[in-house]
Design a protein around this motif. Structure first.
Motif, PDB file in Angstrom:
ATOM      1  N   ILE A  87     -47.249   5.206  23.946  1.00  0.00           N
ATOM      2  CA  ILE A  87     -46.053   4.355  23.505  1.00  0.00           C
ATOM      3  C   ILE A  87     -45.075   5.130  23.196  1.00  0.00           C
ATOM      4  O   ILE A  87     -45.145   6.327  22.233  1.00  0.00           O
ATOM      5  N   TYR A  88     -43.958   5.038  23.528  1.00  0.00           N
ATOM      6  CA  TYR A  88     -42.796   5.959  23.307  1.00  0.00           C
ATOM      7  C   TYR A  88     -41.475   4.865  22.801  1.00  0.00           C
ATOM      8  O   TYR A  88     -41.407   3.745  22.970  1.00  0.00           O
ATOM      9  N   TRP A  89     -40.751   5.634  21.808  1.00  0.00           N
ATOM     10  CA  TRP A  89     -39.483   4.854  21.183  1.00  0.00           C
ATOM     11  C   TRP A  89     -38.390   5.959  21.014  1.00  0.00           C
ATOM     12  O   TRP A  89     -38.532   6.878  20.960  1.00  0.00           O
ATOM     13  N   ILE A 101     -45.451   7.560  19.699  1.00  0.00           N
ATOM     14  CA  ILE A 101     -46.513   7.189  18.825  1.00  0.00           C
ATOM     15  C   ILE A 101     -47.788   7.761  19.266  1.00  0.00           C
ATOM     16  O   ILE A 101     -48.360   7.632  20.421  1.00  0.00           O
ATOM     17  N   THR A 102     -48.356   8.833  18.263  1.00  0.00           N
ATOM     18  CA  THR A 102     -49.327   9.534  18.627  1.00  0.00           C
ATOM     19  C   THR A 102     -50.650   8.944  18.642  1.00  0.00           C
ATOM     20  O   THR A 102     -51.562   8.949  19.404  1.00  0.00           O
ATOM     21  N   THR A 103     -50.997   7.841  17.615  1.00  0.00           N
ATOM     22  CA  THR A 103     -52.159   7.153  17.562  1.00  0.00           C
ATOM     23  C   THR A 103     -51.724   5.585  17.898  1.00  0.00           C
ATOM     24  O   THR A 103     -51.051   5.087  17.165  1.00  0.00           O
ATOM     25  N   ILE A 104     -52.303   5.029  18.754  1.00  0.00           N
ATOM     26  CA  ILE A 104     -52.210   3.726  19.179  1.00  0.00           C
ATOM     27  C   ILE A 104     -53.223   2.838  18.497  1.00  0.00           C
ATOM     28  O   ILE A 104     -54.426   2.787  18.775  1.00  0.00           O
ATOM     29  N   TRP A 115     -57.046  -2.674  12.147  1.00  0.00           N
ATOM     30  CA  TRP A 115     -56.447  -1.761  13.393  1.00  0.00           C
ATOM     31  C   TRP A 115     -57.534  -0.876  13.973  1.00  0.00           C
ATOM     32  O   TRP A 115     -58.073  -0.232  13.176  1.00  0.00           O
ATOM     33  N   LYS A 116     -57.795  -0.977  15.257  1.00  0.00           N
ATOM     34  CA  LYS A 116     -58.499   0.034  15.976  1.00  0.00           C
ATOM     35  C   LYS A 116     -57.796   1.022  16.789  1.00  0.00           C
ATOM     36  O   LYS A 116     -56.735   0.972  16.995  1.00  0.00           O
ATOM     37  N   THR A 117     -58.343   2.310  16.807  1.00  0.00           N
ATOM     38  CA  THR A 117     -57.773   3.281  17.533  1.00  0.00           C
ATOM     39  C   THR A 117     -58.596   3.694  18.452  1.00  0.00           C
ATOM     40  O   THR A 117     -58.262   5.041  19.170  1.00  0.00           O
ATOM     41  N   THR A 118     -59.341   2.872  18.984  1.00  0.00           N
ATOM     42  CA  THR A 118     -60.006   3.153  20.370  1.00  0.00           C
ATOM     43  C   THR A 118     -58.993   3.175  21.412  1.00  0.00           C
ATOM     44  O   THR A 118     -58.220   2.308  21.220  1.00  0.00           O
ATOM     45  N   THR A 119     -59.585   3.293  22.678  1.00  0.00           N
ATOM     46  CA  THR A 119     -58.914   2.949  23.746  1.00  0.00           C
ATOM     47  C   THR A 119     -58.523   1.211  23.778  1.00  0.00           C
ATOM     48  O   THR A 119     -59.158   0.489  23.658  1.00  0.00           O
ATOM     49  N   CYS A 120     -57.171   1.026  24.093  1.00  0.00           N
ATOM     50  CA  CYS A 120     -56.626  -0.149  24.101  1.00  0.00           C
ATOM     51  C   CYS A 120     -56.596  -0.791  25.588  1.00  0.00           C
ATOM     52  O   CYS A 120     -55.531  -0.370  26.336  1.00  0.00           O
ATOM     53  N   GLY A 133     -46.778   2.007  13.443  1.00  0.00           N
ATOM     54  CA  GLY A 133     -46.867   2.678  12.082  1.00  0.00           C
ATOM     55  C   GLY A 133     -45.468   2.927  11.663  1.00  0.00           C
ATOM     56  O   GLY A 133     -44.486   2.327  12.309  1.00  0.00           O
ATOM     57  N   ASN A 134     -45.159   3.966  10.948  1.00  0.00           N
ATOM     58  CA  ASN A 134     -43.815   4.110  10.451  1.00  0.00           C
ATOM     59  C   ASN A 134     -43.135   4.763  11.417  1.00  0.00           C
ATOM     60  O   ASN A 134     -43.604   5.817  11.866  1.00  0.00           O
ATOM     61  N   LEU A 135     -41.821   4.531  11.745  1.00  0.00           N
ATOM     62  CA  LEU A 135     -40.932   4.977  12.670  1.00  0.00           C
ATOM     63  C   LEU A 135     -39.746   5.961  11.807  1.00  0.00           C
ATOM     64  O   LEU A 135     -39.305   5.437  11.208  1.00  0.00           O
ATOM     65  N   ALA A 136     -40.180   7.117  12.098  1.00  0.00           N
ATOM     66  CA  ALA A 136     -39.506   8.161  11.352  1.00  0.00           C
ATOM     67  C   ALA A 136     -37.989   8.004  11.360  1.00  0.00           C
ATOM     68  O   ALA A 136     -37.553   8.169  12.557  1.00  0.00           O
ATOM     69  N   GLY A 137     -37.328   7.912  10.349  1.00  0.00           N
ATOM     70  CA  GLY A 137     -35.863   7.916  10.366  1.00  0.00           C
ATOM     71  C   GLY A 137     -35.439   6.569  10.600  1.00  0.00           C
ATOM     72  O   GLY A 137     -34.132   6.377  10.409  1.00  0.00           O
TER      73      GLY A 137
END
Length: 163
Positions: A87-89, A101-104, A115-120, A133-137
């Protein structure tokens, strides 16, 4: 020279026809195998169709110490499963996805999210909520955030939301 060519015998017409038929059948079999492999791969990849149902901003007041985070609801309206791999933003312009987003983190829609962090993987007809998660800035209202969700098959879906 004329004598050498005169004594030479040609392949019989019947044998020539059989050889041509064998070559044509062989070429047809090779072509069929290639086309079926290509069509099968393309059909499998195009089985999933992702649709973003909504983007909901999660509850904090945005200021210098509180950055935005969102929940994106994604539905698979296709006939095959879709595995989310990235996921990019970004906030500048559509198509400029400068952050990843490094951890989905994901969970089923309508649950009290653990929230799960396994394969979605979204099954056909299924839907998931994904936490950004928090979107920096992104710490003010009125900021438009552009998202791009990418599957394992290389398909992507984009959306945007304003804080």
């Amino acid at each position: 020279m004329k004598k050498i060519l005169k004594n030479r015998e040609a392949v019989s017409p019947v044998l020539a026809v059989l050889l041509l038929i064998a070559i044509a059948v062989g070429a047809a079999v090779v072509t069929y195998a290639w086309v079926m492999g290509f069509v099968g791969t393309q059909t499998q990849q195009s089985g999933a169709v992702l649709v973003v149902d909504r983007v909901a901003w999660n509850g904090t007041t945005l200021d210098a110490s509180h950055e935005a985070n969102a929940t994106i609801t994604i539905r698979n309206t296709g006939t095959g499963p879709a595995t989310i791999v990235a996921i990019y933003w970004g906030t500048n312009t559509p198509g400029n996805y400068s952050q990843a987003i490094t951890t989905i983190k994901w969970d089923s829609v309508g649950t009290s999210h653990s929230w799960k962090t396994t394969t979605c993987t979204i099954q056909p007809g299924g839907a998931v909520d994904i936490c950004t998660g928090n979107l920096a800035g992104v710490n003010a209202t009125g900021v438009t955030v552009y998202f791009k969700i990418v599957t394992k098959a290389g398909m992507s879906v984009t959306t945007q939301a304003t804080t």
